[in-house]
Design an enzyme around this catalytic site. Sequence first.
Site, mmCIF file in Angstrom:
data_model
loop_
_atom_site.group_PDB
_atom_site.id
_atom_site.type_symbol
_atom_site.label_atom_id
_atom_site.label_comp_id
_atom_site.label_asym_id
_atom_site.label_seq_id
_atom_site.Cartn_x
_atom_site.Cartn_y
_atom_site.Cartn_z
ATOM 1 N N ASP A 1 -7.027 4.373 -4.525
ATOM 2 C CA ASP A 1 -7.665 4.226 -3.210
ATOM 3 C C ASP A 1 -8.267 5.606 -2.919
ATOM 4 O O ASP A 1 -8.492 6.394 -3.853
ATOM 5 C CB ASP A 1 -6.647 3.776 -2.149
ATOM 6 N N LYS B 1 0.863 -1.187 0.000
ATOM 7 C CA LYS B 1 0.000 0.000 0.000
ATOM 8 C C LYS B 1 0.894 1.229 0.000
ATOM 9 O O LYS B 1 2.005 1.192 0.539
ATOM 10 C CB LYS B 1 -0.890 0.027 1.254
HETATM 11 P P1 NDP Z 1 -12.891 7.807 -2.844
HETATM 12 O O1 NDP Z 1 -11.831 8.802 -2.646
HETATM 13 O O2 NDP Z 1 -13.444 7.600 -4.211
HETATM 14 O O3 NDP Z 1 -14.124 8.097 -1.881
HETATM 15 C C1 NDP Z 1 -13.947 8.162 -0.506
HETATM 16 C C2 NDP Z 1 -15.260 8.556 0.125
HETATM 17 O O4 NDP Z 1 -15.157 8.385 1.525
HETATM 18 C C3 NDP Z 1 -15.617 10.007 -0.110
HETATM 19 O O5 NDP Z 1 -17.005 10.148 -0.098
HETATM 20 C C4 NDP Z 1 -14.987 10.687 1.095
HETATM 21 O O6 NDP Z 1 -15.567 11.910 1.455
HETATM 22 C C5 NDP Z 1 -15.240 9.663 2.172
HETATM 23 N N1 NDP Z 1 -14.196 9.770 3.196
HETATM 24 C C6 NDP Z 1 -12.856 9.700 3.005
HETATM 25 N N2 NDP Z 1 -12.210 9.882 4.164
HETATM 26 C C7 NDP Z 1 -13.162 10.061 5.094
HETATM 27 C C8 NDP Z 1 -13.125 10.288 6.480
HETATM 28 N N3 NDP Z 1 -11.963 10.372 7.135
HETATM 29 N N4 NDP Z 1 -14.315 10.415 7.132
HETATM 30 C C9 NDP Z 1 -15.496 10.348 6.462
HETATM 31 N N5 NDP Z 1 -15.581 10.142 5.136
HETATM 32 C C10 NDP Z 1 -14.437 9.991 4.475
HETATM 33 O O7 NDP Z 1 -12.301 6.428 -2.262
HETATM 34 P P2 NDP Z 1 -12.789 4.945 -2.535
HETATM 35 O O8 NDP Z 1 -14.244 4.905 -2.741
HETATM 36 O O9 NDP Z 1 -11.892 4.357 -3.543
HETATM 37 O O10 NDP Z 1 -12.412 4.253 -1.141
HETATM 38 C C11 NDP Z 1 -13.344 4.139 -0.075
HETATM 39 C C12 NDP Z 1 -12.911 3.025 0.851
HETATM 40 O O11 NDP Z 1 -12.870 1.788 0.116
HETATM 41 C C13 NDP Z 1 -11.527 3.162 1.476
HETATM 42 O O12 NDP Z 1 -11.534 2.569 2.747
HETATM 43 C C14 NDP Z 1 -10.643 2.334 0.548
HETATM 44 O O13 NDP Z 1 -9.462 1.899 1.188
HETATM 45 C C15 NDP Z 1 -11.578 1.187 0.252
HETATM 46 N N6 NDP Z 1 -11.297 0.405 -0.953
HETATM 47 C C16 NDP Z 1 -11.194 0.984 -2.172
HETATM 48 C C17 NDP Z 1 -10.978 0.207 -3.285
HETATM 49 C C18 NDP Z 1 -10.966 0.762 -4.662
HETATM 50 O O14 NDP Z 1 -10.913 -0.016 -5.607
HETATM 51 N N7 NDP Z 1 -11.051 2.068 -4.851
HETATM 52 C C19 NDP Z 1 -10.781 -1.242 -3.179
HETATM 53 C C20 NDP Z 1 -10.993 -1.767 -1.850
HETATM 54 C C21 NDP Z 1 -11.209 -0.953 -0.787
HETATM 55 P P3 NDP Z 1 -14.790 13.280 1.135
HETATM 56 O O15 NDP Z 1 -15.024 13.516 -0.311
HETATM 57 O O16 NDP Z 1 -15.420 14.289 2.022
HETATM 58 O O17 NDP Z 1 -13.352 13.046 1.476
HETATM 59 O O1 2IT Z 2 -7.850 -1.627 -0.833
HETATM 60 C C1 2IT Z 2 -7.801 -2.092 -1.991
HETATM 61 O O2 2IT Z 2 -7.968 -3.297 -2.220
HETATM 62 C C2 2IT Z 2 -7.577 -1.165 -3.095
HETATM 63 N N1 2IT Z 2 -7.479 0.032 -2.870
HETATM 64 C C3 2IT Z 2 -7.405 -1.685 -4.494
HETATM 65 C C4 2IT Z 2 -6.018 -2.203 -4.704
HETATM 66 C C5 2IT Z 2 -5.688 -2.595 -6.108
HETATM 67 O O3 2IT Z 2 -4.508 -2.910 -6.305
HETATM 68 O O4 2IT Z 2 -6.540 -2.615 -6.984
#
Ligand code: NDP
Ligand code: 2IT
Length: 476
Positions: free
Chosen positions: A195, A155
């Site tokens: 992420d 990561k």
């Molecule tokens: P994005 O940046 O697209 O969206 C994040 C969302 O979460 C936004 O709405 C953001 O609001 C909110 N957020 C972020 N930080 C906080 C916080 N501290 N408190 C409250 N709300 C918060 O990220 P993703 O959708 O990609 O990721 C979301 C989660 O999913 C994370 O935990 C990530 O690690 C996990 N994840 C993502 C993957 C991927 O493929 N993208 C894969 C697997 C897991 P704001 O706009 O106000 O910051």
């Molecule tokens: O938390 C996760 O699994 C991710 N942010 C996606 C990682 C990836 O390599 O696609």
Amino acid sequence: MRLSLVLNLEKLSFELYKKSTQGSTFMSKRSTNLESFMEGVISHNPGEVEFHQAVREIAADIIPWLQDYPEYMEAQILERMAEPDRVISFRVCWEDDSGNIRVNRGYRIQNNNAIGPYKGGIRFHPSVNQSILKFLAFEQTFKNSLTGLPMGGGKGGANFNPKGKSETEVMRFCQSFMTELYRHIGADVDVPAGDIGVGAREIGYMFGQYKRITNHFTGVLTGKGIEYGGSEMRPEATGYGAAYFLEEMLKTKGESIDGKNVLISGSGNVATFAAEKINHRGGKVLTLSDSAGFIYDKDGIDEEKLKWVMELKNVRRGRISEYADKFSGAEYHADKRPWGVAADLAMPCATQNEILEDDAKTMLSNGIMAVSEGANMPTQIEGIHHFLASKILFAPAKAANAGGVGMSGLEMSQNSERRSWSNEELSKMLRDLMIGIHKNCNDAGIQKDGWCNYMAGSNIAGFKKVADAMMAFGVV
Ligand code: NDP
Ligand code: 2IT
């Protein structure tokens, strides 16, 4: 005669050596007791509370299980997994639009490459620090193992806040970040992705800089645009995958998503595609959120409203509060999370530790049936204990959100074969991947009374493959 004497002496000294090490190095107390194991982890990684939390969640299931597998205990496999292969930290300098020089800190944590190249996302958020990235890289090692694809765990990220930055500032930051990161990654070494705060735009800037520096067009990042080696279905994969896992859990109880009320937090990549799949399956999405508050729409956030949210977040980069101005009947609750709204199902899709103990209790008293974690470690340990004690269907992140990295693994395969599969083929692969992960976690977590502890199931199933590979390599 002299030869057999030498051999006997060697045997005797080996026996003495084994005796002298029993109870110390080989049969460490740390491996047989959760609290003493955690004492070691905490004193070794002072102040890294998120990392301690992630290790504790896994160790609580693995340590009792290890009692039947002394070979892993003797080889100190869990201790070795909880020590990253490498922690890289670096300065990222860039110039803002007013000509000021800015300094951020970038990281890449390469946790474990026993079963494949390091693989995992990059997070740009002001809260990013070594503890958060170590927890994410540790979790990723188990999650990637669950996908069944050859990917190790890593990561990265930076304490950079993309909010309020111009396009050119984001571009300059990404270029500067990659100017250091490029020397630590590679298609067969370490393959980052997106992420929080890192989506298609940021991946494009980083890939462009990697290619410019190295002159190599390889699958060094995933989540790329379709035009330059990206995969169909990668944007949808995490959210859709978490909904598929939820669906599979419900099936075991003869239930489905159809007609259920669903709480979703976040409004980014994972949340919006989770909401899209819930709509496809006939569920009603009641909430979405961001870091400033949540919206509640009792009529449901349908496909059309969701399209508007995606445009708001991805193009206009606005705030979720604007939803309540746009759609009558919707409420905006500033500085609150959605967990107080009564519903059947919940998908936390924003960030770590967003469901606290009291939230979990409230959700249970409102009759929640199932929780599928789209975000990484969104539920605090105490909250998880309540969910497990109530024997609801609880899908931990490393299983529920593995569709994203699973599709990244398929993007890597397409890049190395220099081909691309169709949307239909990849949709089916994602669905099959999640069904397979559900089955493995269910097989490992099913209890005598028929209830499945998916938490224990995913930890054990994820651990075993990495542990066996590490055993094969000897002490390295
Ligand atoms: P994005 O940046 O697209 O969206 C994040 C969302 O979460 C936004 O709405 C953001 O609001 C909110 N957020 C972020 N930080 C906080 C916080 N501290 N408190 C409250 N709300 C918060 O990220 P993703 O959708 O990609 O990721 C979301 C989660 O999913 C994370 O935990 C990530 O690690 C996990 N994840 C993502 C993957 C991927 O493929 N993208 C894969 C697997 C897991 P704001 O706009 O106000 O910051
Ligand atoms: O938390 C996760 O699994 C991710 N942010 C996606 C990682 C990836 O390599 O696609």
